[in-house]
Design a protein around this motif. Structure first.
Motif, PDB file in Angstrom:
ATOM      1  N   LEU A  78      -6.432 -32.295 -54.961  1.00  0.00           N
ATOM      2  CA  LEU A  78      -5.978 -32.619 -56.452  1.00  0.00           C
ATOM      3  C   LEU A  78      -6.686 -31.349 -57.160  1.00  0.00           C
ATOM      4  O   LEU A  78      -6.439 -31.227 -58.577  1.00  0.00           O
ATOM      5  CB  LEU A  78      -6.403 -33.896 -56.965  1.00  0.00           C
ATOM      6  N   LEU A  79      -7.556 -30.298 -56.548  1.00  0.00           N
ATOM      7  CA  LEU A  79      -7.873 -29.446 -57.118  1.00  0.00           C
ATOM      8  C   LEU A  79      -6.918 -28.149 -57.317  1.00  0.00           C
ATOM      9  O   LEU A  79      -7.515 -26.973 -57.674  1.00  0.00           O
ATOM     10  CB  LEU A  79      -9.414 -28.961 -56.804  1.00  0.00           C
ATOM     11  N   LEU A  80      -5.968 -28.388 -56.579  1.00  0.00           N
ATOM     12  CA  LEU A  80      -4.662 -27.299 -56.647  1.00  0.00           C
ATOM     13  C   LEU A  80      -4.268 -27.378 -58.210  1.00  0.00           C
ATOM     14  O   LEU A  80      -4.285 -28.620 -58.801  1.00  0.00           O
ATOM     15  CB  LEU A  80      -3.624 -27.386 -55.710  1.00  0.00           C
ATOM     16  N   SER A  81      -3.658 -26.552 -58.711  1.00  0.00           N
ATOM     17  CA  SER A  81      -3.058 -26.552 -59.951  1.00  0.00           C
ATOM     18  C   SER A  81      -1.684 -27.298 -59.949  1.00  0.00           C
ATOM     19  O   SER A  81      -1.439 -27.791 -58.866  1.00  0.00           O
ATOM     20  CB  SER A  81      -2.525 -25.026 -60.256  1.00  0.00           C
ATOM     21  N   ILE A  88       7.979 -35.437 -37.329  1.00  0.00           N
ATOM     22  CA  ILE A  88       6.963 -35.534 -38.361  1.00  0.00           C
ATOM     23  C   ILE A  88       7.595 -36.195 -39.489  1.00  0.00           C
ATOM     24  O   ILE A  88       8.445 -35.708 -40.266  1.00  0.00           O
ATOM     25  CB  ILE A  88       6.398 -34.065 -38.948  1.00  0.00           C
ATOM     26  N   ARG A  89       6.784 -37.265 -39.598  1.00  0.00           N
ATOM     27  CA  ARG A  89       7.506 -38.310 -40.866  1.00  0.00           C
ATOM     28  C   ARG A  89       6.524 -38.510 -41.947  1.00  0.00           C
ATOM     29  O   ARG A  89       6.653 -39.159 -42.845  1.00  0.00           O
ATOM     30  CB  ARG A  89       7.900 -39.568 -40.362  1.00  0.00           C
ATOM     31  N   ASP A  90       5.149 -38.063 -41.733  1.00  0.00           N
ATOM     32  CA  ASP A  90       4.082 -38.320 -42.577  1.00  0.00           C
ATOM     33  C   ASP A  90       3.309 -37.297 -42.848  1.00  0.00           C
ATOM     34  O   ASP A  90       2.572 -36.642 -41.734  1.00  0.00           O
ATOM     35  CB  ASP A  90       3.282 -39.709 -41.900  1.00  0.00           C
ATOM     36  N   VAL A  91       2.884 -36.699 -43.843  1.00  0.00           N
ATOM     37  CA  VAL A  91       2.045 -35.530 -44.329  1.00  0.00           C
ATOM     38  C   VAL A  91       1.152 -35.754 -45.083  1.00  0.00           C
ATOM     39  O   VAL A  91       1.383 -36.396 -46.166  1.00  0.00           O
ATOM     40  CB  VAL A  91       3.110 -34.315 -44.660  1.00  0.00           C
ATOM     41  N   LEU A  92      -0.231 -35.590 -44.950  1.00  0.00           N
ATOM     42  CA  LEU A  92      -1.273 -35.885 -45.568  1.00  0.00           C
ATOM     43  C   LEU A  92      -1.750 -34.391 -46.108  1.00  0.00           C
ATOM     44  O   LEU A  92      -2.183 -33.424 -45.323  1.00  0.00           O
ATOM     45  CB  LEU A  92      -2.488 -36.274 -44.900  1.00  0.00           C
ATOM     46  N   ILE A  93      -2.083 -34.261 -47.658  1.00  0.00           N
ATOM     47  CA  ILE A  93      -2.235 -32.941 -48.076  1.00  0.00           C
ATOM     48  C   ILE A  93      -3.941 -33.158 -48.234  1.00  0.00           C
ATOM     49  O   ILE A  93      -4.132 -34.127 -49.163  1.00  0.00           O
ATOM     50  CB  ILE A  93      -1.502 -32.806 -49.306  1.00  0.00           C
ATOM     51  N   THR A  94      -4.750 -32.244 -47.734  1.00  0.00           N
ATOM     52  CA  THR A  94      -6.224 -32.341 -48.057  1.00  0.00           C
ATOM     53  C   THR A  94      -6.872 -31.120 -48.070  1.00  0.00           C
ATOM     54  O   THR A  94      -6.248 -30.048 -48.314  1.00  0.00           O
ATOM     55  CB  THR A  94      -6.433 -33.253 -46.802  1.00  0.00           C
ATOM     56  N   LEU A 125       0.836 -28.098 -56.598  1.00  0.00           N
ATOM     57  CA  LEU A 125       1.030 -29.356 -56.131  1.00  0.00           C
ATOM     58  C   LEU A 125       2.469 -29.747 -56.372  1.00  0.00           C
ATOM     59  O   LEU A 125       2.993 -30.504 -55.362  1.00  0.00           O
ATOM     60  CB  LEU A 125       0.254 -30.415 -56.949  1.00  0.00           C
ATOM     61  N   ASP A 126       3.105 -29.723 -57.507  1.00  0.00           N
ATOM     62  CA  ASP A 126       4.588 -29.754 -57.747  1.00  0.00           C
ATOM     63  C   ASP A 126       5.414 -29.100 -56.729  1.00  0.00           C
ATOM     64  O   ASP A 126       6.235 -29.845 -56.120  1.00  0.00           O
ATOM     65  CB  ASP A 126       4.923 -29.655 -59.058  1.00  0.00           C
ATOM     66  N   TRP A 127       5.199 -27.814 -56.737  1.00  0.00           N
ATOM     67  CA  TRP A 127       5.850 -27.184 -55.498  1.00  0.00           C
ATOM     68  C   TRP A 127       5.786 -27.659 -54.145  1.00  0.00           C
ATOM     69  O   TRP A 127       6.865 -27.946 -53.310  1.00  0.00           O
ATOM     70  CB  TRP A 127       5.450 -25.513 -55.699  1.00  0.00           C
ATOM     71  N   LEU A 128       4.605 -27.913 -53.785  1.00  0.00           N
ATOM     72  CA  LEU A 128       4.407 -28.270 -52.330  1.00  0.00           C
ATOM     73  C   LEU A 128       5.079 -29.780 -52.168  1.00  0.00           C
ATOM     74  O   LEU A 128       5.560 -29.963 -50.985  1.00  0.00           O
ATOM     75  CB  LEU A 128       2.905 -28.304 -51.921  1.00  0.00           C
ATOM     76  N   LEU A 129       4.828 -30.841 -53.074  1.00  0.00           N
ATOM     77  CA  LEU A 129       5.491 -31.970 -53.071  1.00  0.00           C
ATOM     78  C   LEU A 129       6.920 -31.933 -52.895  1.00  0.00           C
ATOM     79  O   LEU A 129       7.602 -32.548 -52.270  1.00  0.00           O
ATOM     80  CB  LEU A 129       5.024 -32.817 -54.004  1.00  0.00           C
TER      81      LEU A 129
END
Length: 408
Positions: A213-216, A202-208, A220-224
């Motif tokens: 962007l309605l996460l805090s 897995i080289r590419d991850v899509l967050i949706t 978002l910072d933690w997940l990235l």
């Protein structure tokens, strides 16, 4: 250049100009959000007065979320013509709806056929859909762990929320909207991250979502950061419509966070030129300045953008604000959305009227997301032919056939 060459060149230039006259005649009748500033401002003032708010409130994305319009009576105070009130009440018993004050301000208050209104106001046709499927792309059976959808060898999706600033009536995840906003639990997101760690391909991850962007900012910072710390993850992508429906979410703080996690790509969804507003342009510029790469994934929607001139105008407007047209999605056969579906021939006609008629940068890939979780299939007009001698013949954008000699 000799005289004959000059004559030939002028003749060809005149011929080329004639091929775009139909678009030039139609272009001035296709408004953009940049041309509706005065009308949108008037609607904005009406909304602010109705909600007893201030301009400072309007600029606060959390206020926008808290004050989404989600009932008929409230909507009626803004829209002068809204004949489908009883229909809305019937639909909302089955399918949730809500629209941000900002996105509502882009709609025409006197036009029931406004392409913005059609994207957020429920239609009785949603309840008359007997052909649509709840989960046509089979996400339930392509989810190896909670919050993950995997349909390809080297990439996957993490679904982090069901929340959106405005709930699109054509949403591919209509089944997950539910009755309230719910972010995916930290535990399930951690399981998704753990799954990625254990699968080095897995080289590419899509967050949706919903809208990622309605996460805090903190979440978002933690997940990235978690994804940055996985060596085999090369790129991150975020799926969001907030530049379109909630541009005030693109704050300086958010951009600072996103800028700390390169390479980061954002796919947004502009569907009509009316959505390209000064606010949207500012939001996109902030993201670009933060180092984010922007692209757009439009959905082909009947009686909203199913016209070659509208799609061309949209894509050219997007390039002006530095958003690259990426996909034109054929509407999925999701239950409750089939009234938005067009025939494939409509999408192919649009592609025919883009290739050669506008710059390659303004031409997306026309995509069908096929049933059963089997992934995306690109659809395009036929430009490659073979004759009886196995010699290759190519068709140009002008329908001229030319021989192509391959190296043996």
């Amino acid at each position: 250049m000799n005289d004959q060459e000059h004559v030939n060149s002028m003749k060809r230039a005149k011929e080329l100009k004639s091929k775009i006259n139909d678009y030039l005649n139609a272009r001035d009748n296709i408004q953009t959000g940049l041309e509706r500033i005065e009308e949108n401002s008037q609607t904005k003032s009406k909304i602010i007065t109705t909600l007893k708010a201030t301009d400072k409130d309007w600029s606060n994305w959390k206020w926008q979320i808290k004050n989404r319009f989600s009932n008929v009576e409230q909507l009626q105070k803004i829209l002068n013509t809204c004949p489908q009130l009883e229909d809305i009440k019937k639909v909302e018993r089955v399918y949730r709806w809500a629209v941000s004050p900002y996105y509502l301000s882009l709609s025409a208050v006197d036009n029931v056929n406004c392409p913005i209104r059609k994207q957020f106001i429920p239609s009785i046709l949603e309840l008359q859909d007997e052909l649509g499927l709840s989960d046509p792309v089979d996400e339930k059976n392509t989810s190896p762990t909670k919050a993950v959808v995997r349909r390809y060898p080297d990439r996957l999706i993490i679904k982090v929320t069901n929340q959106c600033a405005s709930f699109c009536r054509h949403c591919q995840r209509k089944r997950t909207i539910g009755k309230q906003d719910l972010h995916t639990s930290s535990g399930n997101i951690e399981k998704a991250v753990d799954y990625i760690k254990k699968n080095p391909e897995i080289r590419d991850v899509l967050i949706t979502g919903g809208d990622a962007l309605l996460l805090s900012d903190k979440k978002l910072d933690w997940l990235l950061t978690e994804l940055d710390n996985i060596n085999h993850v090369e790129i991150k992508r975020i799926g969001t419509r907030v530049p379109v429906t909630l541009p005030m979410r693109i704050t300086e703080k958010l951009c600072g966070i996103l800028g700390n996690h390169p390479p980061l790509y954002i796919n947004t969804q502009f569907n009509h030129p009316l959505e390209v507003t000064p606010e949207a342009a500012t939001a996109c510029n902030k993201l670009i300045q933060a180092g984010v790469v922007l692209s757009n994934q439009s959905v082909l929607l009947k009686e909203i953008n199913d016209n070659p001139h509208i799609i061309k105008k949209l894509n050219q407007e997007l390039l002006k604000i530095r958003v690259r047209p990426y996909y034109l999605f054929h509407a999925m056969p999701v239950k409750g959305t089939r009234h938005f579906s067009t025939k494939l021939s409509v999408g192919l006609e649009i592609m025919e009227k883009l290739r050669g008629y506008t710059s390659g940068l303004a031409i997306p890939s026309y995509i069908v997301n096929v049933n059963g979780g089997l992934g995306k299939v690109p659809i395009q007009p036929q430009y490659l032919f073979f004759n009886e001698h196995n010699e290759i013949t190519l068709r140009t954008w002008e329908n001229k056939l030319v021989a192509f000699i391959e190296k043996s």
